[in-house]
Every structure is written in structure tokens, then in C-alpha cells.
Design a protein around this motif. Structure first.
Motif, PDB file in Angstrom:
ATOM      1  N   ALA A 155      -4.228  -3.353  -6.305  1.00  0.00           N
ATOM      2  CA  ALA A 155      -4.390  -2.619  -7.562  1.00  0.00           C
ATOM      3  C   ALA A 155      -5.316  -1.422  -7.355  1.00  0.00           C
ATOM      4  O   ALA A 155      -5.069  -0.323  -7.874  1.00  0.00           O
ATOM      5  CB  ALA A 155      -4.950  -3.556  -8.629  1.00  0.00           C
ATOM      6  N   LYS A 156      -6.345  -1.656  -6.557  1.00  0.00           N
ATOM      7  CA  LYS A 156      -7.306  -0.566  -6.293  1.00  0.00           C
ATOM      8  C   LYS A 156      -6.628   0.549  -5.518  1.00  0.00           C
ATOM      9  O   LYS A 156      -6.805   1.740  -5.805  1.00  0.00           O
ATOM     10  CB  LYS A 156      -8.477  -1.143  -5.487  1.00  0.00           C
ATOM     11  N   SER A 157      -5.801   0.131  -4.542  1.00  0.00           N
ATOM     12  CA  SER A 157      -5.107   1.109  -3.711  1.00  0.00           C
ATOM     13  C   SER A 157      -4.117   1.929  -4.532  1.00  0.00           C
ATOM     14  O   SER A 157      -3.980   3.137  -4.344  1.00  0.00           O
ATOM     15  CB  SER A 157      -4.396   0.372  -2.572  1.00  0.00           C
ATOM     16  N   LEU A 158      -3.434   1.241  -5.468  1.00  0.00           N
ATOM     17  CA  LEU A 158      -2.439   1.943  -6.298  1.00  0.00           C
ATOM     18  C   LEU A 158      -3.092   2.653  -7.483  1.00  0.00           C
ATOM     19  O   LEU A 158      -2.424   3.377  -8.228  1.00  0.00           O
ATOM     20  CB  LEU A 158      -1.406   0.936  -6.827  1.00  0.00           C
ATOM     21  N   GLN A 159      -4.371   2.426  -7.643  1.00  0.00           N
ATOM     22  CA  GLN A 159      -5.149   3.012  -8.737  1.00  0.00           C
ATOM     23  C   GLN A 159      -4.517   2.680 -10.083  1.00  0.00           C
ATOM     24  O   GLN A 159      -4.291   3.528 -10.932  1.00  0.00           O
ATOM     25  CB  GLN A 159      -5.275   4.530  -8.554  1.00  0.00           C
ATOM     26  N   VAL A 160      -4.195   1.386 -10.216  1.00  0.00           N
ATOM     27  CA  VAL A 160      -3.573   0.944 -11.464  1.00  0.00           C
ATOM     28  C   VAL A 160      -4.441  -0.169 -12.057  1.00  0.00           C
ATOM     29  O   VAL A 160      -5.051  -0.954 -11.338  1.00  0.00           O
ATOM     30  CB  VAL A 160      -2.119   0.467 -11.209  1.00  0.00           C
TER      31      VAL A 160
END
Lengths: 402, 229
Positions: A155-160
Motif C-alpha cells: 500500500a505504501k509503495s502504491l501510495q494508496v
């Protein structure tokens, strides 16, 4: 007579006896504590894997174990509902949870990344997890059939964030490409950093729609009691339909066995080292005792005490020291275990894991019934060697030197 | 009267490195039942060696020994242990009491070896501790008793099984003259009243003075035998 006299004799040189006993006590308590820690890891780690990931055993297509699938769910189970209902009837079984694992691409429109997705029935997974998992994310998934849970770092990587949307693209059971829009309902922490970067969880019906198949990959079976595993697994291996097999959680998660082998190896190293110390300490005590009391032994021999009786008395002295040391060691270990379990000591996260854990030790009867007799045998053997000298005792010489 | 203990041509040689040291050189010795015999002589005369052989705790290099009518030289250890357990009591120069046992337990020990019933055991221990005047101190350990008292406990221990023979090696060596007299009077009265044979090794004139017969030794040989009393 031997028992009474030998227990009196061990207190002749209190300091020496107490030192030897302390060596045995410390050895026994530390060994039991180390084994109790391994037992906790074995139990805690095992139960967390069972309830958080694998269940007790998996029911799956035999071909899935040996062959590569051409397309997703090629070796899936078609009539899984009937099979799950049949397994669920077994009183030893607590939960049967169907699952599909698939790979795909997760995209926000601006950023995409590969994911390892798991399709589950959230209600079954909550039942399976029990107290071992944080069920909050699964509850969110239960309330939102078209929702998706993302690994914390994914989620952090996808910034979602929660409430956001992602699209999951994958190939269907027929080989076509398909995509589905999911609402992010939360994030999950698997405890393993690499997993958190790639993991996603969706509801089974939605995944089946995405994959264009009504099959499931496997059924995860959770038992009411882990002790029933071998018997239940063996029963179901005989009762499953042709082509379907069952696989123990240890086969599904082989790292557990490797971890346990590592811990057992450590115990296997510590055990002989501690026993060697016990061996030399006891042998020294008996040897010193023999030398100091040679005139007394000669007197007893002169009075008509047989060599065997003298030998048994010496061995009994060692055995008393060993027995008292073992009992004290076990009592101290039980006390230490209580303190550790109530101290709330947090241990740092193991390599690759994201969270530390609460230090606990788990005493099992098997630990005491193993360490106690092994220590006693070592003590008795280490007594026998010097005690054999009594057979060579020259009464006249010993009286003269005494 | 037949000899209770009879040694013929007793020789004892101790190896000392590559040489051999003769401690007894073909000694003939005879002790009759109920006798109070003292082996006397200077240090190195062989009296303790002869005493040990008579007590069956040392073997002979050559010669023959008869104990209570039977040949004992060369018997296996198990049989010698049985004879000692039943028939021989020992009194040592250093008392050699078991320090962790009380006076009562020390005296009781030989009876335990003989598997004597507990009632009889208590009776016998009481009799002999009273006989040596230490019944009131029966719960004391050796360290809590004087030298004279310890030797009296040792005598009670030697006598409690009512042996045929009591062997005493320098029983007065660690005692003052007053205690020596008391011990010798005790041994003498036990010898007279109970007919127990005593063989004592000593060079103490008080002990020698109490003997029925003195066997004087020098350089591993019997120097002369004289009837003292």
C-alpha cells in the motif's frame, strides 16, 4: 542403611557438595529453560502459522504438487463445496476454508506492481484465525465483497490508502486477460517484510469472477486440537476422492521444520557441554571424597563391609547429589519460567520479520522427563568411574595412610 | 586346649620399588580362646603386620594361618569379609569412627551388616554403650566426644556383634595415661567376663602390663614369649 549413610555422607563437605549440586542445578534449570523456550517457539510459531496462514492441513489436487499449471486453476477442485461440507462433518475439524492463490498486477493508474493475491472466504478465515490473528482487516473484507486488503508495504509503495481504488489484472482460467476494480478496505501486516511488499487478499467469489472459474485451488482445514493432526490427516488421506490429496501444514510451510531443526541443533550442542561440566564436577567430588575418606573406607571394609556395598554407597552418594540437584534445577526453572512469562519482555523482530514478539517459555512434561533422567544417568556414570577404585582399596595401606 | 588362632611360618614381604622388604620372617604364633595377647616391640618390628594378618585384613606371602580351626591363608576376599563381619572386631589407634554417625549409629553399624533385627539391635547397642559408660552420650557424634570416649565407642562397636576375636592396634596411642588405664581396664574386664579373645599391638607398658601373654617382636621375628600375668 546405604541410603541413610550416603545422604549423611554428602553433607560432610558441605561447600563441595553445594558447589557440585549448584553446577547440576544450574545445568538442569538452564537446559530446561532453553528447551522450554524452544517448546514455546515450536508451539507459538506453529500455532501462529496454522491459524494465521496454513491451517492444519491442505486438501488439494495431487497434480498441483508435481506439475506446473498451464493456466490458473487447471488443477483446482471443482466440487469443493461438497468436499468441504463432508470434511466439516468430521467432529475433529473446526473450519474448512477454500482458497485460491494467484499472481497479478496491481495498479492505481499511476503506479503498478506485481502482487501475490490470496482469495479467501473472510468469515472462514476469521474462524480459522481465532485469537491468533488480528481479525479487523478480515472483518472489513467481509463487509465489502469487492474490497481488497493490501500488504502494509505494498500500500505504501502504491501510495494508496483505505478507501482508495486499485485495479488487479490477471489471466483467467481460460488464459484470457481480465481486470477488476477493488476498493482498498485496509492493510495487513503478515509479519514478514518481503510478503508485506507483495501480498493482497480478496474475497473468494470476487476472485472467482475475476479468474472466470468456480473452482478453488485448495481447502484449508483447521482442527479443534493440533494433537489430532496425524490421526485426522491419515484418515482423510484414505477418504479423499481419487486425485485429491492432503498435505500437512509442515509440508506446506517447510521453513517451520528448518527453524525447529536449527533450535534442536542448538540444544544438541548445549546439552553435551552442560553434561560434560556436570560429569567432571561430580567425578571430582566423588574422587576427593574417596581420597579423603580412604581410612574410613578401610575401617568399614575391615569390619566386614563388602566391596559391592561400599561401591553402592558411593554411587548412592553421587545419585543423591544428582537427584537433589535435578529437583532443585526443575523447581528453579519453573520459577524462572513463571517470572519470564509474567515479565512482558519484548523480543526484537527475528530476521525478515517486521514485528517483535513477547518472550515466553512453555514447560512441557517431556522436558523434565528427558533432562532429569539424562542428568541423573550422567551423574551416576560419573560417580561409577571413581567409585570403582573401592574395589582396589588396600585396607592396610589405607589405614596406614589415613 | 586347641589354639584359636595359629600361624605357622608366617612371612610377609612388601615390595618397595624394585626391592622387597620383609616385614615378617617365618613367624610362628598361637593364640588361645579367651587370651589377652599383646604383640609388643619397637616400630618396624612387624607387630602391626602380624596383627593385620591375624585380623584377616592382610594376606601372608608364605606360611599358613588357621582361624578358629580353619585355614584362612589364600581364601577369596568374599569369605574373609564374611569371617571378619561375624567373628572379628577392630579397635584402631585413631578410633576410626564414622564422623557423620552418632555414637549409637557407629555401634549399631556392625549389626546392620549382619542384618540383625531392629529390636535385638537396639538391645545390643544399649548393652554395650552402657557397658562402656556412654549410653547418655549416644546421640553425640565423634567430634563431640573426647579421645577416651571415642575409643570407648570404638570398643563398643568392636564388641557389639559379640565377636570371637578383637584386634586392637595401638589402642592407647592417642590417649593420656588416665584414659589408657580406663580403656585397658575395660578391655580386660570384657575379656574376663565375656571370654572374648583380644590381640593387641602396643608398646605401651600399661597395655603390656594387662596382658595374659606378651609376644615380643624385633625385625620381623618373635624375640621371646613370656607369661606376664
Amino acid at each position: 542403611m546405604i541410603a541413610k549413610l550416603s545422604i549423611k555422607n554428602i553433607w560432610r563437605n558441605k561447600r563441595r557438595t553445594l558447589i557440585t549440586m549448584a553446577v547440576i542445578t544450574i545445568g538442569v534449570s538452564m537446559l530446561c529453560l532453553a528447551m522450554a523456550y524452544v517448546e514455546f517457539v515450536k508451539w507459538g510459531y506453529g500455532e501462529s502459522i496454522i491459524h494465521g496462514q496454513t491451517g492444519h492441513f491442505h486438501v488439494l489436487n495431487r497434480d498441483l504438487l508435481h506439475k506446473e499449471e498451464d493456466k490458473i486453476l487447471s488443477y483446482g477442485i471443482s466440487d469443493w463445496r461438497e468436499l468441504a461440507a463432508k470434511i466439516k462433518k468430521d467432529p475433529r475439524v473446526s473450519v474448512v476454508s477454500p482458497r485460491i492463490n494467484f499472481f497479478g498486477l496491481c495498479s492505481t493508474g499511476e503506479k503498478s506492481t506485481a502482487v501475490m493475491a490470496q482469495a479467501v472466504l473472510p468469515a472462514s478465515e476469521i474462524d480459522m484465525g481465532g485469537d491468533y490473528i488480528n481479525a479487523d482487516p478480515l472483518k472489513k473484507l467481509l463487509n465489502e465483497p469487492e474490497g481488497i486488503l493490501l500488504g502494509r508495504l505494498l500500500a505504501k509503495s502504491l501510495q494508496v490508502k483505505e478507501g482508495g481504488e486499485v485495479t488487479v489484472l490477471t489471466t483467467t482460467a481460460t488464459g484470457a486477460m481480465n481486470g477488476y476494480d477493488f476498493k482498498v478496505v485496509g492493510t495487513v501486516n503478515t509479519g514478514i517484510e518481503e510478503m508485506d511488499k507483495r501480498f493482497a487478499m480478496v474475497s473468494l467469489p470476487t476472485a472467482q469472477a475475476l479468474l472466470a472459474s468456480q473452482k478453488v485451488e485448495r481447502l484449508t482445514v483447521t482442527l479443534r486440537d493440533t494433537n489430532d493432526l496425524n490421526e485426522t490427516l491419515s484418515d482423510w488421506q484414505k477418504r479423499l476422492p481419487s486425485g485429491i490429496t492432503a498435505q500437512s501444514w509442515k509440508e506446506v510451510f517447510p521453513d517451520f521444520v528448518k527453524t525447529m531443526n536449527f533450535f534442536n541443533g542448538m540444544i544438541g550442542f548445549v546439552l553435551p557441554v552442560l553434561m560434560l561440566i556436570v560429569w567432571f564436577s561430580t567425578m571430582n567430588t566423588i574422587l576427593m571424597s574417596l581420597m579423603e575418606r580412604s581410612a574410613e573406607f578401610a575401617t568399614l571394609r575391615a569390619m566386614g563391609t563388602s566391596k559391592w556395598r561400599m561401591f553402592r554407597m558411593l554411587v548412592a552418594e553421587g545419585a543423591w547429589i544428582g537427584l537433589l540437584g535435578v529437583i532443585l534445577g526443575v523447581l528453579i526453572e519453573i520459577g524462572l519460567a513463571y517470572l519470564i512469562n509474567h515479565a512482558g519482555i519484548m523480543m526484537p523482530a527475528p530476521p525478515g520479520a517486521t514485528e517483535g514478539y513477547l518472550l515466553n517459555v512453555r514447560n512441557a512434561t517431556g522436558i523434565f522427563t528427558f533432562v532429569g533422567p539424562v542428568t541423573l544417568i550422567v551423574v551416576i556414570l560419573s560417580t561409577i568411574i571413581p567409585a570403582r577404585r573401592i574395589f582396589k582399596l588396600n585396607i592396610v595401606r589405607a589405614l596406614r595412610n589415613g | 586346649m586347641a589354639d584359636f588362632l595359629n600361624g605357622v611360618g608366617i612371612t610377609k614381604i612388601y615390595p618397595l620399588g624394585k626391592t622387597e622388604v620383609p616385614a615378617l620372617r617365618g613367624v610362628d604364633v598361637a593364640v588361645q580362646q579367651g587370651e589377652f595377647t599383646v604383640f609388643a616391640g619397637p616400630s618396624g618390628s612387624g607387630k602391626t603386620t602380624l596383627l593385620n594378618i591375624c585380623g584377616l585384613i592382610d594376606g601372608v606371602s608364605a606360611g599358613q594361618l588357621f582361624f578358629d580351626g580353619g585355614a584362612v591363608a589364600g581364601l577369596p576376599d568374599r569369605q574373609l569379609v564374611n569371617i571378619r563381619r561375624r567373628s572379628i572386631g577392630f579397635v584402631f589407634q585413631n578410633f576410626n569412627l564414622v564422623p557423620v554417625q552418632t555414637a549409637y549409629e557407629n555401634v549399631e553399624f556392625p549389626l546392620l551388616l549382619l542384618n540383625t533385627r531392629s529390636g535385638q539391635r537396639r538391645e545390643m547397642v544399649e548393652k554395650y554403650l552402657k557397658r562402656v559408660g556412654l549410653w547418655d552420650r549416644r546421640r553425640h557424634k565423634p567430634a563431640q566426644l573426647s579421645g577416651g570416649e571415642q575409643q570407648r565407642v570404638a570398643i563398643a562397636r568392636a564388641l557389639v556383634k559379640q565377636p570371637k576375636l578383637v584386634i586392637a592396634d595401638e589402642p592407647s596411642a592417642n590417649l593420656d595415661s588416665q584414659n589408657t588405664r580406663a580403656i585397658i581396664e575395660l578391655m580386660d574386664s570384657l575379656n574376663r567376663e565375656e571370654g572374648i579373645t583380644f590381640i593387641v599391638a602396643s608398646h605401651d607398658p600399661i597395655v603390656i602390663g594387662a596382658a595374659h601373654r606378651v609376644v615380643r617382636m624385633r625385625d620381623g621375628l618373635i624375640d621371646g614369649q613370656a607369661a606376664e600375668n
